[in-house]
Design a protein around this motif. Structure first.
Motif, short mmCIF file in Angstrom:
data_model
loop_
_atom_site.label_atom_id
_atom_site.label_comp_id
_atom_site.label_asym_id
_atom_site.label_seq_id
_atom_site.Cartn_x
_atom_site.Cartn_y
_atom_site.Cartn_z
N LEU A 109 0.82 -1.21 0.00
CA LEU A 109 0.00 0.00 0.00
C LEU A 109 0.86 1.27 0.00
N VAL A 110 0.27 2.34 -0.51
CA VAL A 110 0.88 3.67 -0.41
C VAL A 110 0.01 4.49 0.54
N ASP A 111 0.61 5.07 1.58
CA ASP A 111 -0.11 6.05 2.39
C ASP A 111 0.12 7.40 1.72
N SER A 112 -0.92 7.88 1.04
CA SER A 112 -0.75 9.07 0.21
C SER A 112 -0.82 10.38 1.01
N VAL A 158 -2.66 21.35 -13.50
CA VAL A 158 -1.78 20.45 -12.74
C VAL A 158 -2.54 19.31 -12.09
N GLY A 159 -3.85 19.49 -11.84
CA GLY A 159 -4.64 18.45 -11.18
C GLY A 159 -4.14 18.17 -9.78
N GLY A 160 -4.59 17.03 -9.24
CA GLY A 160 -4.13 16.69 -7.89
C GLY A 160 -5.07 15.76 -7.18
N ILE A 161 -5.17 15.99 -5.88
CA ILE A 161 -5.87 15.06 -4.98
C ILE A 161 -6.77 15.87 -4.04
N ILE A 162 -8.02 15.42 -3.87
CA ILE A 162 -8.84 15.93 -2.78
C ILE A 162 -8.54 15.03 -1.58
N TRP A 189 -18.71 4.23 -5.59
CA TRP A 189 -19.08 4.62 -6.95
C TRP A 189 -17.90 5.15 -7.78
N ALA A 190 -16.91 5.76 -7.12
CA ALA A 190 -15.85 6.49 -7.84
C ALA A 190 -15.10 5.57 -8.81
N PRO A 191 -14.67 6.11 -9.97
CA PRO A 191 -13.94 5.30 -10.94
C PRO A 191 -12.68 4.68 -10.34
N GLU A 192 -12.41 3.45 -10.73
CA GLU A 192 -11.30 2.70 -10.15
C GLU A 192 -9.96 3.43 -10.29
N GLY A 193 -9.80 4.13 -11.40
CA GLY A 193 -8.52 4.79 -11.65
C GLY A 193 -8.34 6.10 -10.92
N ARG A 194 -9.31 6.48 -10.07
CA ARG A 194 -9.28 7.82 -9.48
C ARG A 194 -9.33 7.81 -7.95
N THR A 226 -4.55 -1.20 -7.04
CA THR A 226 -5.16 -0.08 -7.77
C THR A 226 -4.78 1.26 -7.15
N THR A 227 -4.94 1.38 -5.83
CA THR A 227 -4.68 2.68 -5.20
C THR A 227 -3.19 3.01 -5.23
N SER A 228 -2.34 1.99 -5.16
CA SER A 228 -0.90 2.24 -5.25
C SER A 228 -0.53 2.73 -6.65
N ASP A 229 -1.10 2.08 -7.67
CA ASP A 229 -0.87 2.52 -9.05
C ASP A 229 -1.35 3.96 -9.23
N ASN A 230 -2.52 4.25 -8.69
CA ASN A 230 -3.08 5.60 -8.86
C ASN A 230 -2.20 6.66 -8.18
N ALA A 231 -1.74 6.35 -6.98
CA ALA A 231 -0.88 7.31 -6.27
C ALA A 231 0.44 7.49 -7.01
N THR A 232 0.97 6.38 -7.51
CA THR A 232 2.25 6.43 -8.22
C THR A 232 2.15 7.31 -9.47
N ARG A 233 1.05 7.13 -10.18
CA ARG A 233 0.86 7.90 -11.42
C ARG A 233 0.60 9.37 -11.10
N ARG A 234 -0.32 9.62 -10.17
CA ARG A 234 -0.71 11.01 -9.88
C ARG A 234 0.46 11.83 -9.32
N LEU A 235 1.22 11.21 -8.42
CA LEU A 235 2.28 11.95 -7.73
C LEU A 235 3.66 11.65 -8.32
N ARG A 236 3.69 10.87 -9.35
CA ARG A 236 4.96 10.50 -10.01
C ARG A 236 5.97 10.04 -8.96
N LEU A 237 5.61 8.98 -8.26
CA LEU A 237 6.46 8.45 -7.17
C LEU A 237 7.55 7.58 -7.77
N VAL A 238 8.60 8.22 -8.26
CA VAL A 238 9.69 7.45 -8.85
C VAL A 238 11.02 7.88 -8.25
#
Ligand code: NI
Length: 257
Positions: free
Chosen positions: A2-5, A150-154, A194-199, A245-257
């Protein structure tokens, strides 16, 4: 893993230091952490950046919380700008509006929020949004300032489906904290179902908002497993899938590399 975002690891919350807290979380299956660097005078931002530059499993955010809008002077503004530009800082936040506590005057909160959006846009980094008792005002400022660039996270999502839809349209993902596990949080559970899996993302917001069955205790990143399991149950999927799913989403959104 897991990622604690979204976690706060300030030393006044965790006198044992962040490494002990993070090792406990790693043992529980949490592999990566986004540490939020906000407080009145920049100490939390400095600490979060230093931790992220020392540990490969930690990234940082930097910003001025709406509670502390009143404390943002020119010197702090300059320092935050420099810290936010560091490569391990993956977002500007948490920033936004809090009309529940009103620790800073509302007009000033709005001004600082707009400044923080400008900073994120200048750096090309996403935003982590704190919003409480000001849903329409928050969305309006995000729209007016072109935060979609830039988008982001609520963070700590605690609004309803209508808000969620507008946030998603503005390219903001929804991050769920322990609040979603509370028995009375029906509207939030509805959105988490309800929220989309990728979000969708998960977070602890430690040391606050421990999930059930630990509600009321001091929260820490290891407890994110309870929140993840609960949301997997809502969505009728295996916890492992929700975790991936949530780890992938966090990695993509925040560019965790
Ligand atoms: Ni927070």
């Amino acid at each position: 893993m897991l990622v604690d975002s979204h976690c706060h690891l300030d030393v006044h919350h965790f006198p044992e230091g962040p490494d002990a807290v993070l090792e406990r979380a790693r043992s529980a299956g949490v592999g990566r952490f986004v540490v939020i660097g906000v407080d009145e005078r920049g100490a939390a931002a400095r600490a979060a950046v230093a931790l992220s530059e020392r540990r490969s499993d930690v990234w940082a955010t930097v910003g001025q919380h709406p509670h502390d809008a009143v404390a943002l002077d020119d010197a702090l503004q300059t320092e935050l700008r420099a810290l936010a530009a560091r490569p391990r800082v993956v977002a500007v936040g948490e920033v936004g509006l809090d009309y529940h506590y009103d620790h800073s005057p509302r007009e000033l909160q709005a001004t600082v929020f707009r400044q923080m959006i400008h900073l994120a846009k200048r750096l090309g980094k996403p935003l982590v949004i704190h919003t409480r008792s000001a849903p329409l005002e928050t969305l309006l400022i995000l729209e007016e300032e072109g935060a979609r660039d830039v988008g982001g996270i609520i963070h700590c999502f605690s609004e309803d489906r209508a808000f969620a839809q507008r946030a998603l349209d503005l390219d903001f993902d929804l991050s769920f904290s322990g609040i979603v596990t509370f028995r009375t949080a029906k509207a939030i559970q509805d959105v988490a179902t309800w929220a989309p899996e990728g979000r969708i993302l998960v977070e602890t917001d430690s040391p606050y908002l421990a999930p059930m069955p630990l509600r009321g205790k001091k929260n820490e990143p290891s407890n994110i497993v309870h929140t993840a399991r609960f949301i997997a149950g809502l969505r009728g999927i295996a916890p492992e899938q929700l975790s991936e799913t949530t780890s992938d989403n966090a990695t993509r959104r925040l560019r965790l590399v």
